[in-house]
Design an enzyme around this catalytic site. Structure first.
Site, PDB file in Angstrom:
ATOM      1  N   GLU A  62       0.691  -1.126   0.052  1.00 36.54           N
ATOM      2  CA  GLU A  62       0.034  -0.164  -0.001  1.00 36.54           C
ATOM      3  C   GLU A  62       0.946   1.265  -0.085  1.00 36.54           C
ATOM      4  OE1 GLU A  62      -3.350  -0.220   2.752  1.00 36.54           O
ATOM      5  OE2 GLU A  62      -2.822   1.756   3.504  1.00 36.54           O
TER       6      GLU A  62
ATOM      7  N   THR B  80      -3.954   4.706  -0.587  1.00 34.07           N
ATOM      8  CA  THR B  80      -4.780   5.102   0.203  1.00 34.07           C
ATOM      9  C   THR B  80      -5.642   6.471  -0.166  1.00 34.07           C
ATOM     10  OG1 THR B  80      -2.965   6.325   1.090  1.00 34.07           O
ATOM     11  CG2 THR B  80      -3.596   4.121   2.162  1.00 34.07           C
TER      12      THR B  80
ATOM     13  N   HIS C  30      -8.597   3.062  -2.188  1.00 37.51           N
ATOM     14  CA  HIS C  30      -9.345   3.414  -1.097  1.00 37.51           C
ATOM     15  C   HIS C  30     -10.414   4.272  -1.347  1.00 37.51           C
ATOM     16  CE1 HIS C  30      -6.065   1.323   1.651  1.00 37.51           C
ATOM     17  NE2 HIS C  30      -6.053   0.686   0.560  1.00 37.51           N
TER      18      HIS C  30
ATOM     19  N   ASP D 131     -11.687   7.860   9.272  1.00 37.35           N
ATOM     20  CA  ASP D 131     -11.789   8.218  10.365  1.00 37.35           C
ATOM     21  C   ASP D 131     -12.526   9.552  10.724  1.00 37.35           C
ATOM     22  OD1 ASP D 131     -10.193   6.044  11.862  1.00 37.35           O
ATOM     23  OD2 ASP D 131      -8.212   6.943  10.956  1.00 37.35           O
TER      24      ASP D 131
ATOM     25  N   TYR E 234     -10.081  -5.686  11.960  1.00 35.71           N
ATOM     26  CA  TYR E 234      -9.260  -5.584  13.309  1.00 35.71           C
ATOM     27  C   TYR E 234      -9.046  -6.294  14.168  1.00 35.71           C
ATOM     28  CZ  TYR E 234     -10.722  -0.703  11.099  1.00 35.71           C
ATOM     29  OH  TYR E 234     -10.885   0.103  10.193  1.00 35.71           O
TER      30      TYR E 234
ATOM     31  N   HIS F 221     -11.313  -2.533  16.500  1.00 38.63           N
ATOM     32  CA  HIS F 221     -11.567  -1.244  16.104  1.00 38.63           C
ATOM     33  C   HIS F 221     -11.538  -0.378  17.180  1.00 38.63           C
ATOM     34  CE1 HIS F 221     -13.235   2.587  14.306  1.00 38.63           C
ATOM     35  NE2 HIS F 221     -12.398   2.509  13.632  1.00 38.63           N
TER      36      HIS F 221
ATOM     37  N   GLN G 272      -6.042  -4.434   9.704  1.00 37.48           N
ATOM     38  CA  GLN G 272      -5.161  -3.374  10.432  1.00 37.48           C
ATOM     39  C   GLN G 272      -3.808  -4.147  10.620  1.00 37.48           C
ATOM     40  OE1 GLN G 272      -4.402  -0.457  10.712  1.00 37.48           O
ATOM     41  NE2 GLN G 272      -6.000   0.439  11.874  1.00 37.48           N
TER      42      GLN G 272
ATOM     43  N   LYS H 165       7.709   4.240   2.107  1.00 38.76           N
ATOM     44  CA  LYS H 165       9.047   3.902   2.353  1.00 38.76           C
ATOM     45  C   LYS H 165       9.394   2.397   2.163  1.00 38.76           C
ATOM     46  CE  LYS H 165      10.281   7.685   5.682  1.00 38.76           C
ATOM     47  NZ  LYS H 165       9.347   7.960   6.694  1.00 38.76           N
TER      48      LYS H 165
HETATM   49  P1  FAD Z   1     -16.582   0.302   9.759  1.00 35.08           P
HETATM   50  O1  FAD Z   1     -16.547  -0.834   9.448  1.00 35.08           O
HETATM   51  O2  FAD Z   1     -17.870   1.228   9.277  1.00 35.08           O
HETATM   52  O3  FAD Z   1     -16.657   0.330  11.261  1.00 35.08           O
HETATM   53  C1  FAD Z   1     -16.324   1.683  11.989  1.00 35.08           C
HETATM   54  C2  FAD Z   1     -16.874   1.422  13.632  1.00 35.08           C
HETATM   55  O4  FAD Z   1     -18.330   1.368  13.571  1.00 35.08           O
HETATM   56  C3  FAD Z   1     -16.188   0.053  14.283  1.00 35.08           C
HETATM   57  O5  FAD Z   1     -16.070   0.483  15.470  1.00 35.08           O
HETATM   58  C4  FAD Z   1     -17.427  -0.769  14.014  1.00 35.08           C
HETATM   59  O6  FAD Z   1     -17.504  -1.792  15.092  1.00 35.08           O
HETATM   60  C5  FAD Z   1     -18.674   0.054  14.043  1.00 35.08           C
HETATM   61  N1  FAD Z   1     -19.792   0.072  13.185  1.00 35.08           N
HETATM   62  C6  FAD Z   1     -19.642  -0.800  11.877  1.00 35.08           C
HETATM   63  N2  FAD Z   1     -21.110  -0.905  11.481  1.00 35.08           N
HETATM   64  C7  FAD Z   1     -21.963  -0.585  12.522  1.00 35.08           C
HETATM   65  C8  FAD Z   1     -23.434  -0.130  12.691  1.00 35.08           C
HETATM   66  N3  FAD Z   1     -24.251  -0.572  11.703  1.00 35.08           N
HETATM   67  N4  FAD Z   1     -23.785   0.239  13.694  1.00 35.08           N
HETATM   68  C9  FAD Z   1     -22.944   0.585  14.697  1.00 35.08           C
HETATM   69  N5  FAD Z   1     -21.674   0.688  14.734  1.00 35.08           N
HETATM   70  C10 FAD Z   1     -21.076   0.035  13.567  1.00 35.08           C
HETATM   71  N6  FAD Z   1      -8.704   5.627   6.452  1.00 35.08           N
HETATM   72  C11 FAD Z   1      -8.731   6.751   5.413  1.00 35.08           C
HETATM   73  O7  FAD Z   1      -9.140   7.578   5.686  1.00 35.08           O
HETATM   74  N7  FAD Z   1      -8.218   6.328   4.253  1.00 35.08           N
HETATM   75  C12 FAD Z   1      -7.726   5.196   3.925  1.00 35.08           C
HETATM   76  O8  FAD Z   1      -7.122   5.000   2.959  1.00 35.08           O
HETATM   77  C13 FAD Z   1      -7.666   4.051   4.940  1.00 35.08           C
HETATM   78  N8  FAD Z   1      -7.231   2.897   4.379  1.00 35.08           N
HETATM   79  C14 FAD Z   1      -7.419   1.613   5.442  1.00 35.08           C
HETATM   80  C15 FAD Z   1      -6.832   0.570   5.090  1.00 35.08           C
HETATM   81  C16 FAD Z   1      -7.063  -0.366   6.051  1.00 35.08           C
HETATM   82  C17 FAD Z   1      -6.645  -1.918   5.670  1.00 35.08           C
HETATM   83  C18 FAD Z   1      -7.663  -0.389   7.288  1.00 35.08           C
HETATM   84  C19 FAD Z   1      -7.737  -1.174   8.449  1.00 35.08           C
HETATM   85  C20 FAD Z   1      -7.979   1.071   7.740  1.00 35.08           C
HETATM   86  C21 FAD Z   1      -7.936   2.200   6.871  1.00 35.08           C
HETATM   87  N9  FAD Z   1      -8.349   3.423   6.893  1.00 35.08           N
HETATM   88  C22 FAD Z   1      -8.303   4.396   6.131  1.00 35.08           C
HETATM   89  C23 FAD Z   1      -8.754   3.497   8.521  1.00 35.08           C
HETATM   90  C24 FAD Z   1     -10.444   3.313   8.475  1.00 35.08           C
HETATM   91  O9  FAD Z   1     -10.987   4.459   7.842  1.00 35.08           O
HETATM   92  C25 FAD Z   1     -10.763   3.747  10.178  1.00 35.08           C
HETATM   93  O10 FAD Z   1     -10.253   2.683  10.892  1.00 35.08           O
HETATM   94  C26 FAD Z   1     -12.256   4.181  10.156  1.00 35.08           C
HETATM   95  O11 FAD Z   1     -12.238   4.416  11.569  1.00 35.08           O
HETATM   96  C27 FAD Z   1     -13.040   2.799  10.363  1.00 35.08           C
HETATM   97  O12 FAD Z   1     -13.077   2.340   9.025  1.00 35.08           O
HETATM   98  P2  FAD Z   1     -14.151   1.031   8.861  1.00 35.08           P
HETATM   99  O13 FAD Z   1     -14.070   0.756   7.359  1.00 35.08           O
HETATM  100  O14 FAD Z   1     -13.408  -0.139   9.423  1.00 35.08           O
HETATM  101  O15 FAD Z   1     -15.357   1.181   9.303  1.00 35.08           O
END
Ligand code: FAD
Length: 316
Positions: free
Chosen positions: A18, A49, A94, A126, A178, A182, A209, A304
């Site tokens: 990535e 990303t 992404h 986030d 995660y 998360h 993650q 890097k």
């Molecule tokens: P979700 O799956 O929506 O989950 C977010 C939170 O909400 C979790 O705590 C989950 O338990 C909870 N949740 C999920 N569904 C529900 C529901 N229906 N009701 C109530 N709670 C719920 N961020 C960026 O900005 N850009 C990137 O390019 C990027 N790349 C990433 C790549 C990877 C491999 C990973 C692991 C993370 C990346 N992130 C990136 C970070 C990610 O956007 C954050 O971790 C974000 O806070 C959660 O994203 P998610 O898609 O897991 O969210």
């Protein structure tokens, strides 16, 4: 080619990594410089990303502070197109919910289709730094599962404007998982339930993650299986490159650093020594993961590539 097809066709563990777009104003060559050293190991796909806007306060005449929105790292889609064009390697953009209305999401997906990009990693994003919790844009998605559902609808030929005769898209959809939960999730099992919802909605695979304790990954994989999640789970790895990451990474990513690794890093006398510890840890982690049948090793390079190169040279 789709990530899921790469995985299904593979006879051994795949390699992917990535990158993040350069800071606005830098040239695309800085991206190529981080990709080129890893080409010898035939990466199957490269993720790019997405970085949404940030808000900063700028001092104006009379001492007033003005809240200004800036995007430091735009260009995800353009970089994906450049990678496919230059290297003939699949690129995975992404796509996040944050900052997008559903219509803007659809338009972004249409752009990807036109560019021949049929992979996407669907994420929520986030909260922006000035907000305590994630707030979707009006008429945007609150959770990644809703984004997955929208992409699945497009894959069925159902777009937001029901009036048009639309060709189905063919996106392969990855989602985030995660192993150490998360940071917002009340507990591991609730987080797992929401991960399952993303798969049930139509996601094809999971990328995790980053983590440094393989046991946590194996427990997560077992828990996914017990919960009925059968899609491939790709471990995400980031070699430690600086001693200070021993406290920075747990804070940013809500992960533990195993004691043996943190002890070694704390004792490191130079940054080079810390980097070497990170590389050796990455090699051991990768070898064990391959031995335990993971479909792919996915490395977070953060632009890097030297440490990742050293690791993959040892394990592939
Ligand atoms: P979700 O799956 O929506 O989950 C977010 C939170 O909400 C979790 O705590 C989950 O338990 C909870 N949740 C999920 N569904 C529900 C529901 N229906 N009701 C109530 N709670 C719920 N961020 C960026 O900005 N850009 C990137 O390019 C990027 N790349 C990433 C790549 C990877 C491999 C990973 C692991 C993370 C990346 N992130 C990136 C970070 C990610 O956007 C954050 O971790 C974000 O806070 C959660 O994203 P998610 O898609 O897991 O969210």
């Amino acid at each position: 080619m789709k990530v899921i097809d790469h995985i299904n066709k593979a006879k051994s563990t795949l390699f992917s990594f990535e990158i993040l777009p350069p800071l606005k104003g830098k040239r695309i060559e800085s991206i190529y410089e981080s990709i080129d050293p890893l080409l010898d190991f035939s990466p199957n796909f490269i993720n790019v990303t997405y970085h949404r806007e940030e808000y900063v306060y700028k001092k104006r005449e009379g001492g007033y502070l003005e809240k200004v929105s800036i995007r430091k790292r735009p260009g995800t889609v353009g970089i994906c197109a450049a990678i496919i064009n230059k290297y003939k390697i699949d690129a995975v953009p992404h796509l996040i919910c944050g900052g997008f209305t559903q219509e803007e999401t659809e338009n972004a997906l249409v752009d990807l289709q036109y560019l021949g990009i049929d992979n996407v990693l669907a994420l929520r994003g986030d909260p922006v730094k000035t907000e305590a919790t994630f707030t979707p844009k009006e008429n945007g998605h609150a959770y990644a599962v809703d984004l997955v559902k929208q992409i699945v609808e497009m894959n069925k030929g159902s777009y937001m404007d029901n009036e048009i005769q639309a060709a189905p898209s063919e996106f392969c959809i990855g989602v985030a998982g995660y192993p150490e939960k998360h940071f917002e999730a009340p507990n591991f099992n609730t987080d797992l339930k929401y991960l399952k919802a993303k798969i049930d909605a139509g996601a094809d695979y999971i990328v995790t993650q980053l983590f440094y304790d393989n046991e946590k990954f194996f427990q997560f994989r077992d828990a996914c299986k017990a919960a009925g999640i059968t899609v491939p789970i790709i471990p995400g790895l980031k070699p430690i490159s600086q001693a200070k990451q021993v406290t920075v990474l747990p804070k940013i990513f809500n992960i533990d650093i195993p004691e043996a690794l943190s002890d070694a890093l704390i004792k490191a006398k130079t940054e080079n020594e810390a980097k070497e510890i990170g590389i050796q840890w990455g090699i051991q982690q990768s070898k064990e993961l391959i031995k335990n049948g993971v479909p792919c090793l996915h490395f977070y390079t953060m632009g890097k590539s030297e440490s990742v190169r050293r690791i993959v040279k040892e394990v592939f």
